[in-house]
Each structure stands twice: as structure tokens, then as C-alpha cells.
Enzyme design. Structure first.
Site, PDB file in Angstrom:
ATOM      1  NE  ARG A   1       7.029  -2.267   5.840  1.00 59.07           N
ATOM      2  CZ  ARG A   1       5.698  -2.207   5.868  1.00 59.07           C
ATOM      3  NH1 ARG A   1       5.034  -1.630   4.888  1.00 59.07           N
ATOM      4  NH2 ARG A   1       5.029  -2.750   6.869  1.00 59.07           N
TER       5      ARG A   1
ATOM      6  CE  LYS B   1      -2.291  -0.934   3.821  1.00 57.84           C
ATOM      7  NZ  LYS B   1      -1.918  -2.310   4.191  1.00 57.84           N
TER       8      LYS B   1
ATOM      9  NE  ARG C   1       1.846  -5.130  10.981  1.00 53.85           N
ATOM     10  CZ  ARG C   1       2.993  -4.925  10.327  1.00 53.85           C
ATOM     11  NH1 ARG C   1       4.124  -5.420  10.803  1.00 53.85           N
ATOM     12  NH2 ARG C   1       3.016  -4.248   9.215  1.00 53.85           N
TER      13      ARG C   1
ATOM     14  NE  ARG D   1       5.985  -0.427  10.129  1.00 54.71           N
ATOM     15  CZ  ARG D   1       4.808  -0.515   9.516  1.00 54.71           C
ATOM     16  NH1 ARG D   1       4.618   0.080   8.359  1.00 54.71           N
ATOM     17  NH2 ARG D   1       3.827  -1.208  10.054  1.00 54.71           N
TER      18      ARG D   1
ATOM     19  NE  ARG E   1      -4.649  -1.501  10.065  1.00 51.13           N
ATOM     20  CZ  ARG E   1      -3.633  -0.865   9.479  1.00 51.13           C
ATOM     21  NH1 ARG E   1      -3.728   0.398   9.165  1.00 51.13           N
ATOM     22  NH2 ARG E   1      -2.521  -1.527   9.222  1.00 51.13           N
TER      23      ARG E   1
HETATM   24  P1  ADP Z   1       0.687  -2.073   7.938  1.00 55.71           P
HETATM   25  O1  ADP Z   1      -0.388  -1.778   6.941  1.00 55.71           O
HETATM   26  O2  ADP Z   1       1.979  -2.432   7.302  1.00 55.71           O
HETATM   27  O3  ADP Z   1       0.283  -3.019   9.017  1.00 55.71           O
HETATM   28  P2  ADP Z   1       0.488   0.646   9.011  1.00 55.71           P
HETATM   29  O4  ADP Z   1       1.669   1.543   8.893  1.00 55.71           O
HETATM   30  O5  ADP Z   1      -0.702   0.956   8.189  1.00 55.71           O
HETATM   31  O6  ADP Z   1       1.075  -0.782   8.708  1.00 55.71           O
HETATM   32  O7  ADP Z   1       0.013   0.566  10.531  1.00 55.71           O
HETATM   33  C1  ADP Z   1       0.907   0.249  11.560  1.00 55.71           C
HETATM   34  C2  ADP Z   1       0.177   0.139  12.896  1.00 55.71           C
HETATM   35  O8  ADP Z   1      -0.456   1.412  13.207  1.00 55.71           O
HETATM   36  C3  ADP Z   1      -0.945  -0.870  12.981  1.00 55.71           C
HETATM   37  O9  ADP Z   1      -0.468  -2.177  13.251  1.00 55.71           O
HETATM   38  C4  ADP Z   1      -1.772  -0.294  14.136  1.00 55.71           C
HETATM   39  O10 ADP Z   1      -1.171  -0.540  15.380  1.00 55.71           O
HETATM   40  C5  ADP Z   1      -1.693   1.207  13.902  1.00 55.71           C
HETATM   41  N1  ADP Z   1      -2.799   1.671  13.034  1.00 55.71           N
HETATM   42  C6  ADP Z   1      -2.666   2.200  11.788  1.00 55.71           C
HETATM   43  N2  ADP Z   1      -3.875   2.484  11.258  1.00 55.71           N
HETATM   44  C7  ADP Z   1      -4.797   2.116  12.174  1.00 55.71           C
HETATM   45  C8  ADP Z   1      -6.223   2.116  12.225  1.00 55.71           C
HETATM   46  N3  ADP Z   1      -6.963   2.561  11.193  1.00 55.71           N
HETATM   47  N4  ADP Z   1      -6.831   1.650  13.341  1.00 55.71           N
HETATM   48  C9  ADP Z   1      -6.127   1.210  14.378  1.00 55.71           C
HETATM   49  N5  ADP Z   1      -4.785   1.146  14.407  1.00 55.71           N
HETATM   50  C10 ADP Z   1      -4.116   1.599  13.317  1.00 55.71           C
END
Ligand code: ADP
Ligand code: ZN
Length: 219
Positions: A127, A13, A171, A160, A88
């Protein structure tokens, strides 16, 4: 143009969002990045979010909804935006509907990036991210010219904390349970466009272009 980009963690993404941002000159909002910035700044939001991110769990909906609501107030998002990592969960999607309705804004397209679990785990564990400009790399798929150094700005790359095998498994599980049901939510409304995200970055860009094709940005 108002876009959502969805798909499991590590599907690409962020890489596709960077491409869309550059090509369509559209502002990008990544809730994951907003949280990582807050954590780096050690502000109160960061303190609240850190444990969730480290464990690979979702930050509580109320916190994230508030964050997005505040962010969308900024003038740079008036003309359009690409929302990445939000919504999400179903309650987040409902909250987003309310936020948009209040502004009389509509989502134009929801991109749904797909790849199988093996690909995802390989992408996440490889990554690397620039510590300065945020550019995304991969140890084998998107190699920088010099190992661990950003091509754009020369800063060091880092991994990360949540990009390890154990956290990725959690996740992915959370994604399947809480986020995947959202696809149906948007598919029913005719907004969802599937993007095959197996293959190279160049392949994925072609797929994204196909999915956005015919979309007229004149609203
Ligand atoms: P990825 O898509 O690679 O898992 P992101 O950078 O989108 O990583 O998100 C990393 C973390 O940030 C998630 O695992 C969560 O802890 C938090 N997070 C991001 N977006 C949300 C969301 N919409 N709701 C709840 N937690 C979120
Ligand atoms: Zn850089």
C-alpha cells in the site's frame, strides 16, 4: 444512508470507501485517518494516539468513542455517513448504538469485506498513500502512472509506518480477537452483508454494488 464498512486491516476498506463516497455522494469518516491527521498536526490527540498506531494496537475505547461522537456532531454527517474503522470492539459498538439512539439514527447496512491473510499481507505491504490528497495506491495492484507520484495531484506517495509485516501480524491478531466478534453482533440484527474482497478493485466494486443493491436511499 448510514453505512459501516468492516473487515481486516488492508482488506481494501479505504479503496471501497473512496468508491462509495464518490458514487453515492456520502460523507466518509475513517477513525484511522482522523488519528493520522491528529498525529501529523502534533496536537494532544495525536500525541496520545501515536504510540498505539505505531505499534499496531487499538487506541483505548474511551478516546475513540469520544472522537467519533464529536465528529458525528458536524452538520455534514446529518444526511448520512460511511463509517470506516469504527466500531472495532464490542464496547465501541455499544457506544455507537447509544450515540445513534440519541440522534434517532439507524444503521442501514454493515458491509463486511473478506479476504484471506495472504492477500491482506500482500495488500498492506504494497500500500502507498498520497501525501497530499490521501489517494490510495498499491505497488503492483493499483500502480500510479509514474512510480511514487500521485496521478491526481502530482504529490509524493508514502508508506504508512504501521504497514510492515510485523505490525500487520499484530493488527490481524487484534482484529481476529476483538473486532471479528462484532460481525455476529450485526449479523444477528440482519444488517451484515458479506463482500468477497479477493480479486481486483473492479471485482470488489461489483461485489460492493451487489451488497448495496436493492438498498433504497430514501429514508
Ligand atoms: P487498518 O484498517 O488498515 O488497520 P486504520 O487506518 O483503520 O487501518 O487504523 C489505523 C490505526 O488507527 C489502528 O491500528 C489503531 O491504532 C487506530 N484506530 C483506528 N480506528 C480505531 C478504533 N475504532 N479503535 C481503536 N483504535 C483505532
Ligand atoms: Zn494526490
Amino acid at each position: 444512508m448510514r453505512l459501516l464498512i468492516m473487515g481486516p486491516p488492508g482488506v481494501g476498506k479505504g479503496t471501497m470507501a473512496a468508491y462509495i463516497k464518490k458514487t453515492y455522494n456520502i460523507s466518509h469518516i475513517s477513525t484511522g485517518e482522523l488519528y493520522r491527521e491528529a498525529i501529523a498536526r502534533m496536537n494532544s490527540l495525536g500525541a496520545l494516539a501515536k504510540g498505539y498506531l505505531d505499534r499496531g494496537e487499538l487506541v483505548p475505547d474511551a478516546v475513540t468513542v469520544d472522537l467519533v461522537k464529536e465528529t458525528l456532531k458536524k452538520s455534514e454527517y446529518k444526511e448520512g455517513f460511511l463509517l470506516d474503522g469504527f466500531p472495532r470492539t464490542i464496547p465501541q459498538a455499544q457506544a455507537l448504538d447509544d450515540i445513534l439512539e440519541e440522534k434517532q439514527w439507524k444503521i442501514d447496512v454493515v458491509l463486511n469485506l473478506t479476504a484471506d491473510d495472504e492477500t491482506i499481507i500482500e495488500r498492506i505491504t504494497g500500500r502507498r498513500i498520497c501525501s497530499n490528497c490521501g489517494a490510495l495506491y498499491h505497488t503492483t495492484n493499483i500502480k500510479p502512472a509514474v512510480d511514487d507520484i500521485c496521478d491526481n495531484c502530482g504529490a509524493a506517495l508514502f508508506q504508512r509506518l504501521d504497514d510492515n509485516r510485523e505490525t500487520v501480524a499484530r493488527r490481524l491478531k487484534i482484529y481476529r480477537e476483538q473486532t471479528e466478534p462484532l460481525l455476529e453482533y450485526y449479523r444477528r440484527r440482519g444488517l451484515l452483508r458479506d463482500v468477497d474482497a479477493e480479486g481486483t478493485v473492479a471485482d470488489n466494486i461489483k461485489e460492493v454494488e451487489k451488497a448495496l443493491g436493492g438498498f433504497n436511499d430514501n429514508d
